[in-house]
Design a protein around this motif. Structure first.
Motif, mmCIF file in Angstrom:
data_model
loop_
_atom_site.group_PDB
_atom_site.id
_atom_site.type_symbol
_atom_site.label_atom_id
_atom_site.label_comp_id
_atom_site.label_asym_id
_atom_site.label_seq_id
_atom_site.Cartn_x
_atom_site.Cartn_y
_atom_site.Cartn_z
ATOM 1 N N THR A 101 -28.851 34.118 -36.962
ATOM 2 C CA THR A 101 -27.823 34.324 -37.888
ATOM 3 C C THR A 101 -27.639 35.765 -38.145
ATOM 4 O O THR A 101 -28.247 36.687 -37.378
ATOM 5 N N PHE A 102 -26.666 36.426 -39.115
ATOM 6 C CA PHE A 102 -26.665 37.662 -38.994
ATOM 7 C C PHE A 102 -27.642 38.440 -39.832
ATOM 8 O O PHE A 102 -27.521 39.780 -39.780
ATOM 9 N N ALA A 159 -34.387 40.940 -33.157
ATOM 10 C CA ALA A 159 -34.999 39.962 -32.176
ATOM 11 C C ALA A 159 -34.069 40.067 -30.921
ATOM 12 O O ALA A 159 -34.510 40.259 -29.603
ATOM 13 N N THR A 160 -32.544 40.078 -31.166
ATOM 14 C CA THR A 160 -31.640 39.738 -30.064
ATOM 15 C C THR A 160 -31.334 41.487 -29.414
ATOM 16 O O THR A 160 -31.503 41.347 -27.978
ATOM 17 N N GLU A 161 -31.348 42.330 -30.245
ATOM 18 C CA GLU A 161 -31.159 43.667 -29.525
ATOM 19 C C GLU A 161 -32.643 43.794 -28.588
ATOM 20 O O GLU A 161 -32.436 44.772 -27.581
ATOM 21 N N LEU A 162 -33.700 43.331 -29.174
ATOM 22 C CA LEU A 162 -34.840 43.689 -28.368
ATOM 23 C C LEU A 162 -34.773 42.961 -27.101
ATOM 24 O O LEU A 162 -35.310 43.467 -25.928
ATOM 25 N N TYR A 193 -31.673 27.522 -32.307
ATOM 26 C CA TYR A 193 -30.815 26.573 -32.669
ATOM 27 C C TYR A 193 -29.199 26.729 -32.509
ATOM 28 O O TYR A 193 -28.490 25.809 -32.224
ATOM 29 N N SER A 194 -29.105 28.168 -32.349
ATOM 30 C CA SER A 194 -27.540 28.457 -31.712
ATOM 31 C C SER A 194 -27.379 29.863 -31.308
ATOM 32 O O SER A 194 -28.680 30.523 -31.591
ATOM 33 N N GLN A 195 -26.592 29.857 -30.311
ATOM 34 C CA GLN A 195 -26.401 31.328 -29.758
ATOM 35 C C GLN A 195 -26.467 32.544 -30.902
ATOM 36 O O GLN A 195 -25.877 32.453 -31.869
ATOM 37 N N PRO A 196 -27.379 33.521 -30.696
ATOM 38 C CA PRO A 196 -27.371 34.578 -31.758
ATOM 39 C C PRO A 196 -26.326 35.568 -31.689
ATOM 40 O O PRO A 196 -25.621 35.594 -30.552
ATOM 41 N N ASN A 229 -26.134 41.117 -46.825
ATOM 42 C CA ASN A 229 -25.695 39.534 -47.117
ATOM 43 C C ASN A 229 -25.545 39.191 -48.569
ATOM 44 O O ASN A 229 -25.441 37.944 -48.873
ATOM 45 N N PHE A 230 -25.443 40.094 -49.275
ATOM 46 C CA PHE A 230 -24.990 39.859 -51.066
ATOM 47 C C PHE A 230 -25.737 38.956 -51.466
ATOM 48 O O PHE A 230 -25.415 38.046 -52.313
ATOM 49 N N ARG A 231 -27.015 38.913 -51.008
ATOM 50 C CA ARG A 231 -28.019 38.350 -51.896
ATOM 51 C C ARG A 231 -28.481 39.175 -53.138
ATOM 52 O O ARG A 231 -28.463 40.307 -53.068
ATOM 53 N N LYS A 232 -29.326 38.447 -53.936
ATOM 54 C CA LYS A 232 -29.595 39.220 -55.308
ATOM 55 C C LYS A 232 -30.537 40.225 -54.934
ATOM 56 O O LYS A 232 -30.430 41.240 -55.620
#
Ligand code: GMT
Length: 380
Positions: free
Chosen positions: A10-11, A18-21, A37-40, A206-209
Motif C-alpha cells: 500500500t501507500f 521496500a519497493t524502491e529498494l 497480496y497485490s502489486q506494490p 495517510n491522515f492518521r491520528k
C-alpha cells in the motif's frame, strides 16, 4: 543475489522503501522477487530482474478472518524453492517476520536454509507491536531473524527498550532516489495555485491520528494570518473530515486544497516552500526526506527518528510535539525571503546524504554478511 522481498504493497512508507529498494537492487543486477497480496503501488517499471508473486488467499464460510499469514508463508516456501532464492528480506515485523520464520522452518524439512532479514519500520514496534496480543510473536520473530535492521537509531533503541531482544539490530536509514525525487520546473502549476506569489506549504501523509493533522491546519491558519500563503494536503485517511471541518471553522477553505493520494508527489513538492510534519511518532519521516530532496525545508516535531534527518536551524526546525505556536514562529522565520534560499539549499544538501547510491551498498553488504553467517552456522 536472488532476493525475495515481502512488504505491504500500500501507500505506507514501509511499502515504498521496500519497493524502491527492490527496484534499485534489480537495476544493480540482482534478481528480485516481490511477494505480496497485490502489486506494490511504486512497482511501476519494467526490468528483466524484477518478478512479482501474488499471495492468493481464499475465504471460506468457516473463517471469519482469512488466514493470510499461512498463505503468505506457503507462497514464500514455493518462491524460495522454485526460484532458488538466496535470502528473504521482510519489511514490517507483523505478520511478515513470523510468516518468514514459518517458511524457513518448512523449507528446512526440504533441506533448504533460507536466511531472513527483517526490517523494522516503526509502527510495527511503536504502535502495533507493543500490543499484548502481538508482543510475544514480534519478540520471537525478531530474535529468530538472521538479520534485523531498523530505519533509525531511535527505532533501534526503542525496540531494545520495549522488547526482550537478544539479536543485534543494525541501523540502515531510509533513502531517496535523487534521480527521481528532485525539483522539477513546474512554474505553471505554482502560478495556478499561488497566482499572487503566496508561500506554498505542503503536508503529505495517510491522515492518521499519529500525524496530528489538526496541528497542520492550526499552524497553517497562524501562518496565513501573517503572510499570504496556501496549503496543499496530499494523501487521505481518517482525519480528513476533521481537517475539512477545521478549515471551515477557521474560514480558510479557499487557501487549502486536499489533493488526495497522488502518485507523483514530487511534482507538487517541486513548487513547495515549506513542509509540515508535526507527527506524534515517526520512526524516520520518509515524507520529510522526499520534501527535502525537492529542496523543501521542514518544520517538524522532535519525535522518534526525525532529529536524525531534519537538522535544527539548518534544514528547518524541530519543536516539541503539539507546540503549534513554536512551529508557527519557526515556519515564518524559514519562509522569510531572506532565509528561505539558505534553508532550501541545506535541505537538498542533507537529502543527498540519504541518496540510494549511498544506502544500497550498505544493504548489499549486510545481505552478504547475513548469508555468510547463516552458511557458517550450517557447516558447524
Ligand atoms: O506512518 C506512516 O506513514 C506509515 C508507516 C509504515 O508503517 O509504513 O511509516 C513508517 O515507516 C516509514 C518507512 O520506514 C517511516 O519513514 C515512517 O516514519 C514510519 N512511521 C511511523 O513511525 C509512524
Amino acid at each position: 543475489m536472488k532476493i525475495g522481498i515481502v512488504c505491504y504493497p500500500t501507500f505506507g512508507g514501509s511499502g515504498v522503501v521496500a519497493t524502491e529498494l527492490g527496484k534499485a537492487l534489480a537495476q544493480e543486477g540482482h534478481e528480485v522477487h516481490f511477494i505480496t497480496y497485490s502489486q506494490p503501488s511504486r512497482l511501476d517499471f519494467l526490468n528483466e530482474n524484477l518478478f512479482y508473486h501474488e499471495v492468493e488467499f481464499h475465504s471460506y464460510p468457516l473463517f471469519e478472518y482469512p488466514p493470510y499469514e499461512l498463505a503468505l508463508a506457503s507462497k514464500m516456501v514455493s518462491v524460495v524453492k522454485n526460484e532458488k532464492l538466496d535470502l528473504l528480506h521482510v519489511h514490517y515485523a507483523i505478520p511478515h517476520a513470523s510468516a518468514a520464520y514459518m517458511a524457513r522452518q518448512i523449507l528446512q524439512t526440504h533441506g533448504i536454509y533460507i536466511p531472513i532479514v527483517t526490517t523494522l519500520h516503526g509502527t510495527d514496534i511503536t504502535l502495533v507491536g507493543k500490543d499484548p496480543s502481538y508482543e510475544p510473536v514480534v519478540t520471537f520473530s525478531i530474535n529468530q531473524s538472521d538479520g534485523v535492521t531498523a530505519v533509525s537509531e531511535d527505532l533501534r533503541k526503542e525496540t531494545y527498550h520495549s522488547f526482550k531482544i537478544t539479536n543485534e539490530i543494525v541501523v540502515i536509514p531510509n533513502f531517496i532516489d535523487l534521480a527521481k525525487f528532485k525539483k522539477q520546473k513546474k512554474d505553471h502549476f505554482k502560478k495556478a495555485i499561488c497566482p499572487n506569489n503566496e508561500a506554498l506549504v505542503v503536508h503529505t501523509s495517510n491522515f492518521r491520528k499519529v500525524k496530528r493533522i489538526p496541528d497542520v491546519i492550526t499552524i497553517f491558519n497562524n501562518i496565513q494570518k501573517e503572510i499570504p500563503a496556501k496549503l496543499l494536503m496530499i494523501g487521505d485517511g481518517p482525519e480528513r473530515t476533521h481537517a475539512e471541518t477545521m478549515c471551515r471553522d477557521f474560514d480558510i477553505c479557499d487557501k487549502i486544497r486536499f489533493l488526495g493520494k497522488l502518485e507523483a508527489v514530487e511534482e507538487v513538492l517541486s513548487v513547495a516552500d515549506l513542509f509540515l510534519m508535526p507527527s506524534e511518532k515517526e520512526s524516520f519521516g520518509l515524507a520529510a526526506l522526499e520534501a527535502m530532496a525537492c529542496e523543501v525545508p521542514v518544520i517538524s516535531s522532535n519525535t522518534g527518528g526525525i532529529p536524525e534527518l531534519n537538522v535544527q536551524g539548518v534544514t528547518g526546525f524541530l519543536s516539541d510535539i503539539g507546540d503549534v505556536e513554536d512551529m508557527t514562529r519557526k515556519a515564518l522565520f524559514v519562509l522569510d525571503k531572506n532565509n528561505l534560499p539558505r534553508f532550501k539549499e541545506n535541505a537538498l544538501k542533507r537529502a543527498k546524504e540519504f541518496d540510494i547510491s549511498n544506502i544500497l551498498p550498505i544493504y548489499e553488504n549486510y545481505y552478504l554478511k547475513v548469508m555468510e553467517k547463516a552458511a557458517a552456522r550450517l557447516t558447524v
